[in-house]
Design a protein around this motif. Sequence first.
Motif, PDB file in Angstrom:
ATOM      1  N   SER A  48       1.426   2.252  -3.465  1.00  0.00           N
ATOM      2  CA  SER A  48       0.296   2.855  -4.180  1.00  0.00           C
ATOM      3  C   SER A  48       0.018   4.256  -3.664  1.00  0.00           C
ATOM      4  CB  SER A  48      -0.937   1.981  -4.024  1.00  0.00           C
ATOM      5  OG  SER A  48      -1.228   1.847  -2.664  1.00  0.00           O
ATOM      6  N   SER A  49       0.212   4.457  -2.351  1.00  0.00           N
ATOM      7  CA  SER A  49      -0.079   5.781  -1.837  1.00  0.00           C
ATOM      8  C   SER A  49       0.945   6.779  -2.379  1.00  0.00           C
ATOM      9  CB  SER A  49      -0.091   5.763  -0.315  1.00  0.00           C
ATOM     10  OG  SER A  49       0.876   6.630   0.196  1.00  0.00           O
ATOM     11  N   MET A 108       0.812  -1.207   0.000  1.00  0.00           N
ATOM     12  CA  MET A 108       0.000   0.000   0.000  1.00  0.00           C
ATOM     13  C   MET A 108       0.851   1.265   0.000  1.00  0.00           C
ATOM     14  SD  MET A 108      -3.096   0.041  -0.431  1.00  0.00           S
ATOM     15  CE  MET A 108      -4.067  -1.342  -0.972  1.00  0.00           C
ATOM     16  N   VAL A 157      -7.502   5.882  -8.670  1.00  0.00           N
ATOM     17  CA  VAL A 157      -6.911   6.879  -9.568  1.00  0.00           C
ATOM     18  C   VAL A 157      -7.202   6.591 -11.040  1.00  0.00           C
ATOM     19  CG1 VAL A 157      -4.726   7.828 -10.407  1.00  0.00           C
ATOM     20  CG2 VAL A 157      -5.183   7.705  -7.973  1.00  0.00           C
ATOM     21  N   ARG A 160       2.296   6.524  -5.329  1.00  0.00           N
ATOM     22  CA  ARG A 160       1.843   6.817  -6.699  1.00  0.00           C
ATOM     23  C   ARG A 160       0.741   7.869  -6.691  1.00  0.00           C
ATOM     24  NH1 ARG A 160       3.622   3.228 -10.480  1.00  0.00           N
ATOM     25  NH2 ARG A 160       4.548   1.353  -9.594  1.00  0.00           N
ATOM     26  N   PHE A 161      -0.142   7.730  -5.724  1.00  0.00           N
ATOM     27  CA  PHE A 161      -1.237   8.686  -5.651  1.00  0.00           C
ATOM     28  C   PHE A 161      -0.693  10.094  -5.401  1.00  0.00           C
ATOM     29  CE2 PHE A 161      -4.511  10.903  -3.131  1.00  0.00           C
ATOM     30  CZ  PHE A 161      -5.446  11.013  -4.133  1.00  0.00           C
ATOM     31  N   TYR A 194      -5.042  -4.067  -9.099  1.00  0.00           N
ATOM     32  CA  TYR A 194      -5.859  -4.206  -7.901  1.00  0.00           C
ATOM     33  C   TYR A 194      -6.943  -5.212  -8.184  1.00  0.00           C
ATOM     34  CZ  TYR A 194      -3.622  -0.054  -6.098  1.00  0.00           C
ATOM     35  OH  TYR A 194      -2.713   0.841  -5.637  1.00  0.00           O
ATOM     36  N   LEU A 238      -8.421   5.841  -2.187  1.00  0.00           N
ATOM     37  CA  LEU A 238      -8.121   6.663  -3.361  1.00  0.00           C
ATOM     38  C   LEU A 238      -7.105   6.048  -4.325  1.00  0.00           C
ATOM     39  CD1 LEU A 238      -8.214  10.376  -2.170  1.00  0.00           C
ATOM     40  CD2 LEU A 238      -9.669   9.273  -3.853  1.00  0.00           C
ATOM     41  N   PRO A 239      -5.974   5.512  -3.813  1.00  0.00           N
ATOM     42  CA  PRO A 239      -4.962   5.045  -4.782  1.00  0.00           C
ATOM     43  C   PRO A 239      -5.496   4.084  -5.846  1.00  0.00           C
ATOM     44  CG  PRO A 239      -4.033   5.127  -2.603  1.00  0.00           C
ATOM     45  CD  PRO A 239      -5.491   5.422  -2.445  1.00  0.00           C
ATOM     46  N   TRP A 276      -9.520  -7.670  -6.298  1.00  0.00           N
ATOM     47  CA  TRP A 276      -9.976  -7.941  -4.934  1.00  0.00           C
ATOM     48  C   TRP A 276     -10.459  -9.351  -4.823  1.00  0.00           C
ATOM     49  CZ3 TRP A 276      -8.194  -3.778  -2.727  1.00  0.00           C
ATOM     50  CH2 TRP A 276      -8.229  -2.569  -3.422  1.00  0.00           C
ATOM     51  N   ARG A 315       0.351   3.374 -16.119  1.00  0.00           N
ATOM     52  CA  ARG A 315       1.439   3.138 -15.181  1.00  0.00           C
ATOM     53  C   ARG A 315       0.941   2.946 -13.761  1.00  0.00           C
ATOM     54  NH1 ARG A 315       6.794   6.343 -16.531  1.00  0.00           N
ATOM     55  NH2 ARG A 315       7.427   4.838 -14.979  1.00  0.00           N
ATOM     56  N   ARG A 331      -5.186   6.758   1.874  1.00  0.00           N
ATOM     57  CA  ARG A 331      -4.143   5.761   1.640  1.00  0.00           C
ATOM     58  C   ARG A 331      -4.675   4.467   1.051  1.00  0.00           C
ATOM     59  NH1 ARG A 331      -0.296   7.073   5.890  1.00  0.00           N
ATOM     60  NH2 ARG A 331       0.137   9.270   5.475  1.00  0.00           N
ATOM     61  N   VAL A 332      -5.936   4.186   1.292  1.00  0.00           N
ATOM     62  CA  VAL A 332      -6.450   2.872   0.910  1.00  0.00           C
ATOM     63  C   VAL A 332      -7.472   2.943  -0.226  1.00  0.00           C
ATOM     64  CG1 VAL A 332      -7.639   0.810   1.727  1.00  0.00           C
ATOM     65  CG2 VAL A 332      -6.048   2.028   3.240  1.00  0.00           C
ATOM     66  N   LEU A 372     -12.074  19.697 -10.996  1.00  0.00           N
ATOM     67  CA  LEU A 372     -11.515  18.450 -10.475  1.00  0.00           C
ATOM     68  C   LEU A 372     -11.549  18.365  -8.944  1.00  0.00           C
ATOM     69  CD1 LEU A 372     -10.475  15.860 -11.725  1.00  0.00           C
ATOM     70  CD2 LEU A 372      -8.155  16.732 -11.521  1.00  0.00           C
ATOM     71  N   VAL A 376      -1.633  -0.631 -11.175  1.00  0.00           N
ATOM     72  CA  VAL A 376      -1.138  -1.832 -10.523  1.00  0.00           C
ATOM     73  C   VAL A 376      -2.358  -2.732 -10.375  1.00  0.00           C
ATOM     74  CG1 VAL A 376       0.219  -2.638  -8.554  1.00  0.00           C
ATOM     75  CG2 VAL A 376       0.214  -0.218  -9.151  1.00  0.00           C
ATOM     76  N   ALA A 410       0.638  11.459  -8.494  1.00  0.00           N
ATOM     77  CA  ALA A 410      -0.420  11.906  -9.396  1.00  0.00           C
ATOM     78  C   ALA A 410      -0.915  13.286  -8.992  1.00  0.00           C
ATOM     79  CB  ALA A 410      -1.573  10.914  -9.389  1.00  0.00           C
ATOM     80  N   LEU A 418      -0.448  16.794 -11.064  1.00  0.00           N
ATOM     81  CA  LEU A 418      -1.597  17.634 -11.376  1.00  0.00           C
ATOM     82  C   LEU A 418      -1.359  19.062 -10.908  1.00  0.00           C
ATOM     83  CD1 LEU A 418      -4.175  16.535 -12.670  1.00  0.00           C
ATOM     84  CD2 LEU A 418      -5.268  16.806 -10.455  1.00  0.00           C
TER      85      LEU A 418
END
Lengths: 284, 646
Positions: free
Chosen positions: A4-5, A1, B553, A7-8, B644, B549-550, B646, B639, B546-547, B443, B642, A11, A15
């Motif tokens: 991924s965070s 995680m 995206v 990466r967020f 995901y 939103l990523p 579930w 890119r 952290r959980v 946005l 990843v 992003a 922006l």
Amino acid sequence: MAESSRRFTYAILGLAAVLIIAVLAAGCTQQPGDGQKTTLKVTGSTTVLPIAQAAADAYMDDHPMTDIQVAGGGSSVGVQSVGEGTADIGMSSRELKAEEKTRYPDLQSTVVASDGIAIIVNKANTVSGLTLVQLRGIYNGTITNWKAVGGPDQVIVVVGRDSASGTREFFWESVMKKENFTATQLEKNSNGAIRQTIVQTPGAIGYVGLGYIDAEVRAVPIMVNGTPVDATVATVLSGKYPISRPLLMITQGPPSGVAKSYLDFILSPAGQKIVTGEGFVPVA
Amino acid sequence: MSDRQAVRRSRSEIGVRVVWFLCALFAVITIFFIFAFLFYDAYPIFEEIGVWNFLSGSVWNPTGFPPAYGIYSLIVATLLATFLAMAIAIPLGIGSAIYIAELAPYRVKAWVKPAVELLAGIPSVVFGFFGLVVLTTWIRVSFDVPTGETWLAGSILLAIMALPTIISVAEDAISSAPREYKEGSLALGATHWQTISRVLTPAALSGITAAIILGIGRAAGETMAVLMVTGNAPVIPDPIWDVLSPIRTLTGTLGIEMGEVPVGSTHYHALFGVAVVLLVITLIINFSATIILNRIKRQQAPPASTGIPRRFPLTGWMERQGIFFRAHRTPILWGLMAVVLFAFFGLTGLGIALVLYLAVRYIPGRISPRWAQRIAFSLAALCIVVVLLALGIILYDILTKGLPYISWEFLTEPPSNLGRSGGILPAIVGTMYLVMGSIAIALPIGIGAAIYLTEYTSEGRLVGIIRTATDLLNGTPSIVFGLFGFAFLVIYLSFGVSLIAGQITLALMVLPTIIRTTEEALKTVPVPVREGSLALGASKWQTIRRVVLPPSVPGILTGTILSIGRVAGETAPILFTAVVFSTRFLPSSLFEPVMALPYHLYILATNVPNATGQQYATAVVLLGIVIAFYAIAIVIRHRSSVKYRW
């Protein structure tokens, strides 16, 4: 995680960077000599617009510190804008109406050109000429086939301008004598759109300014006392062609400053050459 | 964690929540303002000639003698155009979405999906110009009618324009159906087609609903393309199913007349009246679509009902009708379809209905699931081929005619001679500013609203209102945003025709797209993942950031991509708020008007003779810019995607 965070976050950062650059770029577009730029706003008739724009281009070449902003909107908008003071010059393809004169008594018109309204049909159409009465019959829906006016056996597709158009208003008063148009008339919001439809529709008829006549459409001569009169600059200038009107530039009181200098330029030989070049009829 | 920390944390949690709440409320406020301002400017016409006369009058002739302001034929035309467009676009769109999501080989998918998204960016003016030149000629020749500018031309164009939206969103929905569903179905021995039709599609119904509503919104509100190909004669088709009759829609009327009426005249107020009616119609379309699709969802959610009423006792008329409908669903639907086909095509239509009925009634029992699958898959593939072919023809037309005119000078110089020579630099820059400004506004608000709607609330009354407002905003035609921007920003706030007025107007227009797609993306994150995070002691906001939103995206980017495409290509909202025909100077402040590519193209196509090459070249540049935006976003999404699962 964590991955991924991150990466967020990237992003979001990306922006944000794009936005910041955009804002900076917006701030950085300083024109050379920005300080003394004078602006002249010209608004109104789309018929007069080509003259105003072409003249503005030539004028700005000689006066690089002047920014002439030309916008469309139609004759009524032109009159209103200059009357309310939101534009310096209003363009109109018709005379001021009575109620406009009472509302804005100080407005002063300058005739910068004349315009002939050509009746155009598809190239393949063989009709030799139309009288004003026949034209009215076609546009009010009583004549529906080309056969009735000496053309091929084909349904007439009537094409006209939208109801906010100054050209339509002029056509309605001078040709239609204020009779209503047929309900099946196709409505277009510009000369170019009418021409486009005529080009690709064999049975169509429309009205446009002289500048829109080219090899792809045929202008039908108007029969005046039994003789056909072609729609050309020469026949409009001599007064023989029956459907023509003055094109106006309107100012609040007598023109002054940049507006005067710009109008003088349009009325000068160089300016009138531009008028001719755009397919209109010169006044001087 | 100390007490103080806990307090601070809970305070910041509340702060975050309030911010998102305000974002969500923004849609409600906007729609309220739109209604208020449109109605304010429309009121004089209702007062002058009466609401009923305005709605039922059959003649629209505002400059005739006497002037007539009846919009009945315009209302009918708008409904007809939208209906036929959807009849074409929904089957094609869902078929294509199924193909891309389930059937396409990986390599094909990698090309087709971005291609379809890219196509959403083709500006409506380009569609209109193409339709006027190619489509109407085709219709005139092949149906042997005097003019090809017809209802049919308008609907075909609307269908093509709505397709990318429908396909993209529906495909996202089908792709994100839980994997277990598919595996479970296949493990039970169902064929791939049975899995798609009975398991995946019902599971994705919420997303497909969104896709269809977005599509209807786009079709009912489209202005520029429609006004260029429908002929704009204010008549009702006679007979009513005559698809080859010219029509004049509400949007078309606004598009061609609004720019040329003086502010404050009766005609001006009448046009605002038209806008109010248009808004109400789209509202009704949206509401009924939502209600109908919610019903279907409720029916399909539990194990498929077999026509046996599940709930007793009967509580009322509605309930009884519902049960009656469920019990006799098949004959009712077929009867309805027969009537519709009969209405449109006469006896031939009845024949078609009969053949279809027999086919559906008797063939499935006789053909093996394997053959059913082959037929269904071929149809889905056919859908995507038709869609890509239609769009390919348009692109080919633009590219071959426009590319020869593109040069360095064209890209870097201001226009001269009315755009017949010189370049289009101010228009390129103007469009970039409009896109960036509006996305920068829409946005954050859109994502905030979506977060609030999915994460912080259960379905209560307030959420219902917010969601409805968002749907309404989505269904609001772009030309209505244009009118609102004109009445509110340009006139009332005296921004004048300016960059900022255009940016805000465009931002409001794309806000619902961003909210909806973000919501869909957030919803695909399973609840247990959130619960896991909360159970580990993370706060609500930490969990979201952290959980949740990523993995969302990519979905959010899809929404942004669609929005950028729309903003760059829209003409109607900026027509009266932001653009000027020609200027040599780049805007030096937010309060100056700009040139914009779609408007430049529109003016070249309709007001400047002998500029065909520049028209097509402008279209190519516009496409190029949109494609560049899209490509960046698609790369980012690729890119960050990843896996995901579930």
